[in-house]
Motif scaffolding. Structure first.
Motif, PDB file in Angstrom:
ATOM      1  N   PHE A 112       0.832  -1.204   0.000  1.00 32.46           N
ATOM      2  CA  PHE A 112       0.000   0.000   0.000  1.00 32.46           C
ATOM      3  C   PHE A 112       0.868   1.256   0.000  1.00 32.46           C
ATOM      4  O   PHE A 112       1.788   1.394   0.804  1.00 32.46           O
ATOM      5  N   VAL A 113       0.577   2.161  -0.925  1.00 33.89           N
ATOM      6  CA  VAL A 113       1.280   3.445  -0.976  1.00 33.89           C
ATOM      7  C   VAL A 113       0.269   4.548  -1.254  1.00 33.89           C
ATOM      8  O   VAL A 113      -0.727   4.342  -1.949  1.00 33.89           O
ATOM      9  N   GLU A 114       0.530   5.708  -0.698  1.00 36.32           N
ATOM     10  CA  GLU A 114      -0.300   6.883  -0.957  1.00 36.32           C
ATOM     11  C   GLU A 114       0.542   7.903  -1.701  1.00 36.32           C
ATOM     12  O   GLU A 114       1.605   8.310  -1.237  1.00 36.32           O
ATOM     13  N   GLU A 115       0.066   8.291  -2.884  1.00 31.63           N
ATOM     14  CA  GLU A 115       0.804   9.223  -3.717  1.00 31.63           C
ATOM     15  C   GLU A 115       0.648  10.654  -3.197  1.00 31.63           C
ATOM     16  O   GLU A 115      -0.187  10.934  -2.335  1.00 31.63           O
ATOM     17  N   ALA A 116       1.453  11.561  -3.737  1.00 23.98           N
ATOM     18  CA  ALA A 116       1.429  12.956  -3.304  1.00 23.98           C
ATOM     19  C   ALA A 116       0.067  13.610  -3.523  1.00 23.98           C
ATOM     20  O   ALA A 116      -0.329  14.511  -2.778  1.00 23.98           O
ATOM     21  N   ASP A 117      -0.662  13.146  -4.546  1.00 20.05           N
ATOM     22  CA  ASP A 117      -1.970  13.745  -4.835  1.00 20.05           C
ATOM     23  C   ASP A 117      -3.101  13.107  -4.035  1.00 20.05           C
ATOM     24  O   ASP A 117      -4.271  13.423  -4.230  1.00 20.05           O
ATOM     25  N   THR A 119      -3.990   9.898  -4.029  1.00 26.37           N
ATOM     26  CA  THR A 119      -4.460   8.616  -4.557  1.00 26.37           C
ATOM     27  C   THR A 119      -3.660   7.477  -3.925  1.00 26.37           C
ATOM     28  O   THR A 119      -2.511   7.661  -3.505  1.00 26.37           O
ATOM     29  N   THR A 120      -4.285   6.325  -3.857  1.00 22.73           N
ATOM     30  CA  THR A 120      -3.628   5.172  -3.241  1.00 22.73           C
ATOM     31  C   THR A 120      -3.598   3.994  -4.211  1.00 22.73           C
ATOM     32  O   THR A 120      -4.411   3.907  -5.133  1.00 22.73           O
ATOM     33  N   ARG A 121      -2.658   3.108  -3.988  1.00 22.00           N
ATOM     34  CA  ARG A 121      -2.542   1.913  -4.810  1.00 22.00           C
ATOM     35  C   ARG A 121      -1.725   0.871  -4.054  1.00 22.00           C
ATOM     36  O   ARG A 121      -1.146   1.167  -2.996  1.00 22.00           O
ATOM     37  N   TYR A 122      -1.690  -0.330  -4.594  1.00 26.21           N
ATOM     38  CA  TYR A 122      -0.854  -1.399  -4.051  1.00 26.21           C
ATOM     39  C   TYR A 122       0.174  -1.765  -5.117  1.00 26.21           C
ATOM     40  O   TYR A 122      -0.187  -2.152  -6.221  1.00 26.21           O
ATOM     41  N   LYS A 123       1.445  -1.622  -4.812  1.00 27.24           N
ATOM     42  CA  LYS A 123       2.489  -1.915  -5.788  1.00 27.24           C
ATOM     43  C   LYS A 123       2.800  -3.407  -5.810  1.00 27.24           C
ATOM     44  O   LYS A 123       2.728  -4.094  -4.790  1.00 27.24           O
ATOM     45  N   ALA A 124       3.137  -3.896  -6.996  1.00 29.02           N
ATOM     46  CA  ALA A 124       3.396  -5.328  -7.166  1.00 29.02           C
ATOM     47  C   ALA A 124       4.635  -5.779  -6.397  1.00 29.02           C
ATOM     48  O   ALA A 124       4.648  -6.846  -5.778  1.00 29.02           O
ATOM     49  N   LEU A 125       5.687  -4.969  -6.442  1.00 28.69           N
ATOM     50  CA  LEU A 125       6.918  -5.325  -5.735  1.00 28.69           C
ATOM     51  C   LEU A 125       6.820  -4.811  -4.298  1.00 28.69           C
ATOM     52  O   LEU A 125       7.435  -3.820  -3.921  1.00 28.69           O
ATOM     53  N   CYS A 126       6.027  -5.521  -3.506  1.00 23.50           N
ATOM     54  CA  CYS A 126       5.746  -5.085  -2.140  1.00 23.50           C
ATOM     55  C   CYS A 126       6.772  -5.644  -1.151  1.00 23.50           C
ATOM     56  O   CYS A 126       7.443  -6.642  -1.425  1.00 23.50           O
ATOM     57  N   PRO A 127       6.911  -5.000   0.007  1.00 22.86           N
ATOM     58  CA  PRO A 127       7.930  -5.396   0.984  1.00 22.86           C
ATOM     59  C   PRO A 127       7.917  -6.863   1.383  1.00 22.86           C
ATOM     60  O   PRO A 127       8.978  -7.460   1.604  1.00 22.86           O
ATOM     61  N   ILE A 128       6.732  -7.472   1.471  1.00 22.26           N
ATOM     62  CA  ILE A 128       6.672  -8.838   1.982  1.00 22.26           C
ATOM     63  C   ILE A 128       7.311  -9.858   1.041  1.00 22.26           C
ATOM     64  O   ILE A 128       7.591 -10.989   1.426  1.00 22.26           O
ATOM     65  N   LEU A 129       7.585  -9.452  -0.198  1.00 18.65           N
ATOM     66  CA  LEU A 129       8.240 -10.362  -1.140  1.00 18.65           C
ATOM     67  C   LEU A 129       9.717 -10.562  -0.812  1.00 18.65           C
ATOM     68  O   LEU A 129      10.326 -11.532  -1.251  1.00 18.65           O
ATOM     69  N   TYR A 130      10.278  -9.640  -0.049  1.00 19.79           N
ATOM     70  CA  TYR A 130      11.727  -9.623   0.150  1.00 19.79           C
ATOM     71  C   TYR A 130      12.151 -10.131   1.529  1.00 19.79           C
ATOM     72  O   TYR A 130      11.471  -9.917   2.524  1.00 19.79           O
TER      73      TYR A 130
END
Length: 209
Positions: A112-117, A119-130
């Motif tokens: 989960f990330v919140e952009e400067a404007d 808006t929110t989204r979930y990025k594919a390369l998320c922390p739990i993958l690493y």
């Protein structure tokens, strides 16, 4: 078995009834286009389903039912993981995974990330993958987190595991294909980082082999 061992969803299964086997199919390019994805699915299904049932592939109702049963298996699997394995995998209480509100505490871990404007989204390369995530992509650590198996959806606010999350809009199917493309290409090109990922998981599951 196909749902757990091969893929969670089929891409446009209704088109498989009219699809012919392409003898020039290139596994290297499986995730480059919709046509290649469809052909890859067909190739996999022909390998895993006994030949005597291949004639059913021409039946549109077969694919409708196949899709329905795959979705049911997805739902069953994720429910069992949340109920029985989730707390041990993620070092949390069962109540943390039982409700949408409880699972929201993990949203940053699943991208989960919140952009400067705003808006929110979930990025594919998320922390739990690493393994030991440090805020950026690291090809020596991706897909090496021991808590990976279906982790993204287990921790998400979505109640059902579907191609696109009903609550979060996480594109699970697109993300899954993105990961598979990365791993598939790495295997075929013998990328040593990808080979190391498979070796790490082989060592984990088959330590004496």
């Amino acid at each position: 078995k196909f749902t757990y061992m091969n893929m969670l969803w089929l891409r446009h299964p209704e088109q498989l009834a009219d699809l012919s086997l392409d003898m020039n199919y290139d596994p290297m390019r499986r995730y480059d286009s919709v046509d290649a994805k469809l052909q890859g699915q067909l190739q996999d299904l022909r390998d895993i389903i006994p030949r005597k049932f291949h004639k059913e592939f021409e039946n549109h109702m077969f694919w409708k039912e196949f899709k329905k049963q795959m979705q049911q298996q997805c739902s069953n699997g994720i429910s069992q993981i949340r109920l029985y394995a989730g707390p041990a995998i993620f070092d949390c209480k069962a109540s943390d995974l039982a409700t949408v509100t409880g699972r929201m505490r993990f949203k940053e871990e699943i991208g989960f990330v919140e952009e400067a404007d705003g808006t929110t989204r979930y990025k594919a390369l998320c922390p739990i993958l690493y393994k030991e995530y440090e805020g950026r992509h690291d090809k020596t650590k991706i897909f090496l987190n021991p808590a990976l198996f279906q982790a993204q959806h287990v921790l998400s606010a979505d109640n059902q595991l579907q191609p696109i999350g009903a609550s979060t809009n996480i594109p699970y199917q697109d993300d899954m294909e993105y990961y598979l493309k990365y791993l598939n290409k790495g295997l075929l090109t013998e990328d040593h980082h990808v080979l190391a990922i498979f070796q790490a998981w082989n060592d984990h599951f088959y330590p004496n082999s």
